[in-house]
Scaffold this active site. Structure first.
Site, PDB file in Angstrom:
ATOM      1  CG  ASP A  87      25.773  -1.588  54.092  1.00 55.78           C
ATOM      2  OD1 ASP A  87      25.516  -0.432  53.714  1.00 55.78           O
ATOM      3  OD2 ASP A  87      26.886  -1.926  54.523  1.00 55.78           O
ATOM      4  CD  GLU A  88      24.672   3.336  56.094  1.00 52.23           C
ATOM      5  OE1 GLU A  88      24.416   4.070  57.062  1.00 52.23           O
ATOM      6  OE2 GLU A  88      25.519   3.618  55.234  1.00 52.23           O
TER       7      GLU A  88
END
Length: 396
Positions: free
Chosen positions: A106-107
């Site tokens: 998620d980054e």
């Protein structure tokens, strides 16, 4: 083909991350919510900001989370949605620039220097990233814009919750002065204590400290790195070729496992899941690792390097058993078992012929059965026997 930014331009980086919020339906907005296991042994996979404000953290047992956070709402984690959301967001990011480096599910870091023809103001690049994500993907998130990766990640965190922030060139030291020294990369408990003895409390303070002093008290490498970071310096480039570096499977048991045979059966179950995930991803691995968390929450890690890469459950389990033999399981019952694989390579890449091709053929055949009839259609007999034994003894 490897891509790299043009050396003639001053690079601008953006750091983007999904919003860590378990609530996905309007009735749960603004309420303390966690996603995770709903059983007695469940742990928090993700927590909303309302829950975090009450002391709830990831990996905390759900029953412990209920004490500091009254009115906590616990919802099951939807693993399919958790996988789908990052895929959608990464697709949006790559449509904006090819220079996207994923650092977790998620980054990501983006080198958006090439977008200057479309956006003279770097901050507008962040606005477009967030607006595209809001329109085309459900999760909201954070975007930090700065002139390198280190700053962009810090700025992204400073934009929470659900925001956008830019640190313009020339204002980096001022920005860092407002942050605690522990926000500098590499500063753990020991380094933080050493910085306190030097009177350094903020992330920007090392910039005004002689580098020789930092090197003398922190070591040459750490002292130099912190001095550079405090000045906002970070020469690392975005690596668009960054791929998945490891795959792992772990799960907290409903009851502590006091019998070694139960631990081994749980390990086998995870090895089957892990090898299946690797084959679906088209990956082989050479470095298996085992993780065991005891009932007293001590966590033990073991790993080894194989002679040849593999993705068959047989080979992964054999390696796991060898690692498990090096862990003292008699001292305490086991709460969690996990296995992972790193040093991954593409299974389609040329490699030395294996003498165990029949096991690879069998794994492929089992995968076909699973796709047609489900994951429980074919499982190792040891898992079935152990499950029946547990039921007979009334353990579950």
């Amino acid at each position: 083909m490897s891509l790299s930014p043009s050396p003639s331009c001053t690079s601008t980086w953006a750091h983007s991350s999904l919003k860590s919020n378990a609530a996905t339906t309007p009735p749960l907005y603004d309420r303390p919510v966690v996603a995770g296991g709903t059983g007695n042994r469940g742990v928090v996979a993700s927590a909303s900001y309302e829950a975090r404000a009450n002391g709830v953290t990831s990996a905390m047992p759900v029953r412990h989370a209920r004490h500091p956070c009254r009115g906590l709402v616990v919802v099951p984690a939807h693993h399919a949605k958790c996988r789908q959301a990052p895929e959608e967001v990464f697709s949006i990011l790559r449509s904006l620039t090819p220079f996207v480096e994923g650092i977790s599910m998620d980054e990501a870091f983006l080198d958006v220097s090439g977008l200057r023809l479309h956006h003279e103001d770097p901050g507008q690049m962040g606005v477009e990233i967030r607006s595209r994500r809001r329109v085309e993907a459900e999760p909201s998130g954070f975007v930090g814009v700065a002139r390198n990766k280190f700053l962009a990640k810090l700025v992204s965190k400073a934009s929470k919750p659900d925001g956008l922030r830019e640190v313009a060139a020339g204002t980096e030291v001022e920005f860092l002065q407002a942050l605690p020294a522990t926000r500098l990369w590499g500063v753990g408990a020991a380094t933080s204590a050493a910085l306190e003895r030097l009177g350094i409390a903020t992330a920007g303070a090392p910039a005004s400290t002689p580098v020789a002093t930092l090197r003398r008290h922190l070591g040459a490498t750490m002292g130099t790195m912190l001095h550079d970071l405090a000045w906002g310096k970070d020469e690392r480039a975005v690596d668009p070729d960054g791929a998945v570096k490891s795959i792992s499977v772990e799960q907290t048991s409903e009851q502590d496992l006091a019998d070694r045979s139960l631990v081994e059966a749980e390990l086998l179950r995870h090895c089957e899941r892990l090898s299946g995930r690797m084959r679906r991803a088209g990956k082989l691995g050479k470095v298996p690792a085992v993780k065991v968390r005891l009932a007293d929450f001590e966590t033990v890690h073991r790993r080894l390097t194989l002679a040849d890469p593999t993705n068959t459950g047989r080979d992964v389990f054999r390696a796991g058993m060898a690692l498990l033999a090096d862990i003292d399981l008699d001292r305490c019952a086991v709460r969690l078992v996990g296995e992972g694989m790193s040093d991954l390579c593409d299974s389609a890449a040329p490699r030395q012929p294996t003498t165990h091709h029949e096991w690879e053929d069998m794994a492929i055949a089992v995968d076909r059965v699973h796709r047609r009839f489900g994951d429980q259609a074919v499982v190792p007999a040891r898992i079935v026997a152990t499950s029946e034994s547990i039921t007979e003894r009334g353990v579950s």
